[in-house]
Design an enzyme around this catalytic site. Structure first.
Site, PDB file in Angstrom:
ATOM      1  N   GLN A  20       0.796  -1.223   0.000  1.00  0.00           N
ATOM      2  CA  GLN A  20       0.000   0.000   0.000  1.00  0.00           C
ATOM      3  C   GLN A  20       0.831   1.278   0.000  1.00  0.00           C
ATOM      4  O   GLN A  20       0.303   2.339  -0.321  1.00  0.00           O
ATOM      5  CB  GLN A  20      -0.945  -0.011   1.202  1.00  0.00           C
ATOM      6  CG  GLN A  20      -2.032  -1.079   1.077  1.00  0.00           C
ATOM      7  CD  GLN A  20      -2.911  -1.163   2.292  1.00  0.00           C
ATOM      8  OE1 GLN A  20      -2.621  -1.907   3.222  1.00  0.00           O
ATOM      9  NE2 GLN A  20      -3.997  -0.411   2.303  1.00  0.00           N
ATOM     10  N   HIS A 115       0.474  -9.627   3.613  1.00  0.00           N
ATOM     11  CA  HIS A 115      -0.625  -8.670   3.736  1.00  0.00           C
ATOM     12  C   HIS A 115      -1.282  -8.526   2.365  1.00  0.00           C
ATOM     13  O   HIS A 115      -1.093  -7.522   1.678  1.00  0.00           O
ATOM     14  CB  HIS A 115      -0.095  -7.336   4.250  1.00  0.00           C
ATOM     15  CG  HIS A 115      -1.158  -6.424   4.786  1.00  0.00           C
ATOM     16  ND1 HIS A 115      -1.077  -5.814   6.018  1.00  0.00           N
ATOM     17  CD2 HIS A 115      -2.333  -6.007   4.263  1.00  0.00           C
ATOM     18  CE1 HIS A 115      -2.138  -5.067   6.228  1.00  0.00           C
ATOM     19  NE2 HIS A 115      -2.913  -5.163   5.165  1.00  0.00           N
ATOM     20  N   ASN A 159      -2.027 -11.355   7.551  1.00  0.00           N
ATOM     21  CA  ASN A 159      -3.035 -10.335   7.860  1.00  0.00           C
ATOM     22  C   ASN A 159      -4.383 -10.726   7.286  1.00  0.00           C
ATOM     23  O   ASN A 159      -4.510 -10.990   6.087  1.00  0.00           O
ATOM     24  CB  ASN A 159      -2.612  -8.988   7.262  1.00  0.00           C
ATOM     25  CG  ASN A 159      -3.601  -7.890   7.597  1.00  0.00           C
ATOM     26  OD1 ASN A 159      -3.628  -7.387   8.726  1.00  0.00           O
ATOM     27  ND2 ASN A 159      -4.439  -7.510   6.629  1.00  0.00           N
ATOM     28  N   GLU A 160      -5.396 -10.793   8.136  1.00  0.00           N
ATOM     29  CA  GLU A 160      -6.790 -10.943   7.741  1.00  0.00           C
ATOM     30  C   GLU A 160      -7.038 -12.004   6.674  1.00  0.00           C
ATOM     31  O   GLU A 160      -7.534 -11.709   5.577  1.00  0.00           O
ATOM     32  CB  GLU A 160      -7.340  -9.605   7.253  1.00  0.00           C
ATOM     33  CG  GLU A 160      -7.347  -8.519   8.296  1.00  0.00           C
ATOM     34  CD  GLU A 160      -7.990  -7.222   7.834  1.00  0.00           C
ATOM     35  OE1 GLU A 160      -8.235  -6.363   8.679  1.00  0.00           O
ATOM     36  OE2 GLU A 160      -8.243  -7.086   6.608  1.00  0.00           O
TER      37      GLU A 160
END
Length: 439
Positions: A20, A115, A159-160
């Site tokens: 990101q 991620h 992550n998630e």
């Protein structure tokens, strides 16, 4: 609005992810996806992002100015392993230099291994439905720990996984763009297994280094599912979402125990595979029963009428943070890290109050004996927000993506003062919250 003081041992920081913010990398799934027409809201891709790869010094100085105590950063798998089995010592040195600077500045690093982004060689070979992915992730983890393990004691493996698989394998709005419930289940089993393998690898490698302070966990995206009218069918739908979106991943990763419909038993062996419980919390969903919505598993997602919402229309519901942390602390009794919490607010009209309200829930949790150790605000600065492109502004720091100029927002200065004062004072309420109190 009341003042409060936070415990001295609660570390306050910010979180980012490599994909990101870094820019400059085209060998991963999100660059290819975002560069295709119609994949992001604003039609933009990850090619530049925040140019953080070349601006580490500048962004670290911004963190210093914000008094940040701990920083959750991500590693880009495709940079470190650009081709299968071929690792980049140059990329490892870059991350090593960044983490060394963090430590020299007094910041505690928390490093995330995965991620949402895959190297293209993995994506094109089945991604997280490839049966070999567990071993591949373990190999990648081993390299990362051998290169960085003397500097990093705290790790997030994945992550998630619930969000990644939902958007990528059932809703098809993230790479690889599939709509396949069987693939979702297969991916869930493999991500759980990969977490366990990585957990063991990180601990083993750091023990070999003579280091015994290792902490490994997984960052879970948790939501509150609330039945709209309290009716039995609504409660049943909420419980189904709890199982499919929360419990399958939490129990599998923490205990190694598969829950139906993923399976039964402990294929990776009985164990305790977390040293902290990571919580990413943003909002809640009001659920009503809707048999016509079979594709959404009989539930209609709504926002409570009249509730405050953010720029993406998510309800702002700080009480949910208390509910979820208390629930999982009671279940596991392990330290809780709030690995993400934040809100998109382009005008910076309510972010300071959002931070106030959620930190106050942490104060209440600590008062009630729930061992919340860390809070990571999402995010340090505006960045690429997946399908939203650059339109969702989550940052304490505003970014002009044409010039890469960074400007600390008033909510960023509020967060700085919270860290400095270890809480919220009357003067801070007057300065930051008396006017900026809307939802």
């Amino acid at each position: 609005m009341e003042t409060f003081r936070l415990p001295d041992d609660l570390l306050l920081g910010v979180a980012t992810s490599a994909t990101q913010i870094e820019g400059g990398e085209t060998n991963h799934s999100w660059y290819r996806w975002s560069s295709q027409a119609g994949r992001t809201k604003d039609g933009k891709d990850t090619s530049v992002a925040n140019d953080h790869w070349h601006r580490v010094d500048q962004d670290l100085e911004l963190m210093r100015r914000l008094n940040v105590q701990t920083y959750r950063l991500g590693l880009e798998w495709s940079r470190l392993e650009p081709r299968p089995g071929e690792f980049s010592l140059e990329a490892a040195r870059h991350y090593r230099d960044e983490i060394s600077q963090l430590r020299e500045a007094g910041l505690t690093p928390l490093v995330t291994l995965h991620h949402f982004s895959n190297p293209l060689w993995l994506e094109d070979d089945g991604g997280w439905t490839n049966p070999q992915v567990v071993g591949l992730f373990e190999r990648y983890t081993d390299f990362c720990v051998r290169q960085l393990g003397d500097l990093v004691s705290d790790w997030v493996t994945i992550n998630e996984p619930n969000v990644y698989l939902t958007f990528g394998y059932t809703r098809g709005i993230w790479p690889p763009g599939r709509n396949d419930l069987r693939a979702f289940g297969k991916g869930a089993r493999l991500m759980i297994a990969a977490h366990i393998a990585a957990y063991r690898t990180i601990h083993r490698r750091r023990r070999e280094m003579g280091l015994g302070d290792t902490k490994v966990g997984l960052a879970h995206h948790l939501r509150v599912f609330t039945p709209k009218h309290g009716r039995l069918l609504e409660k049943m739908v909420c419980r189904m979402y709890e199982r499919l979106f929360h419990d399958m991943f939490i129990v599998g990763a923490a205990e190694g125990r598969l829950l139906p419909p993923l399976g039964l038993g402990r294929p990776r062996g009985r164990g305790d595979y977390q040293d902290f419980f990571g919580v990413n919390y943003y909002s809640r969903d009001i659920i009503s029963f809707s048999p016509a919505r079979y594709g959404e598993m009989f539930g209609r997602f709504e926002v409570k009428a009249g509730a405050p919402v953010n720029d993406l229309g998510w309800e702002i519901y700080p009480e949910g943070l208390y509910t979820l942390c208390a629930r999982y602390y009671k279940r596991y009794g392990q330290p809780i890290y709030i690995t993400e919490n934040g809100t998109p607010d382009a005008r910076d009209a309510f972010r300071a109050k959002y931070i106030y309200d959620h930190l106050r829930q942490i104060k209440l949790l600590r008062d009630d004996g729930v061992d919340v150790r860390r809070y990571y605000h999402w995010t340090l600065m505006d960045n690429f927000e997946w399908a939203e492109g650059y339109t969702a502004r989550f940052g304490l720091i505003e970014v002009d993506f044409d010039t890469q100029a960074r400007t600390i927002r008033p909510s960023g200065w509020f967060f700085r003062d919270v860290i400095r004062e270890r809480g919220v004072t009357p003067a801070m309420i007057d300065q930051y919250l008396s006017i900026r109190s809307g939802g």
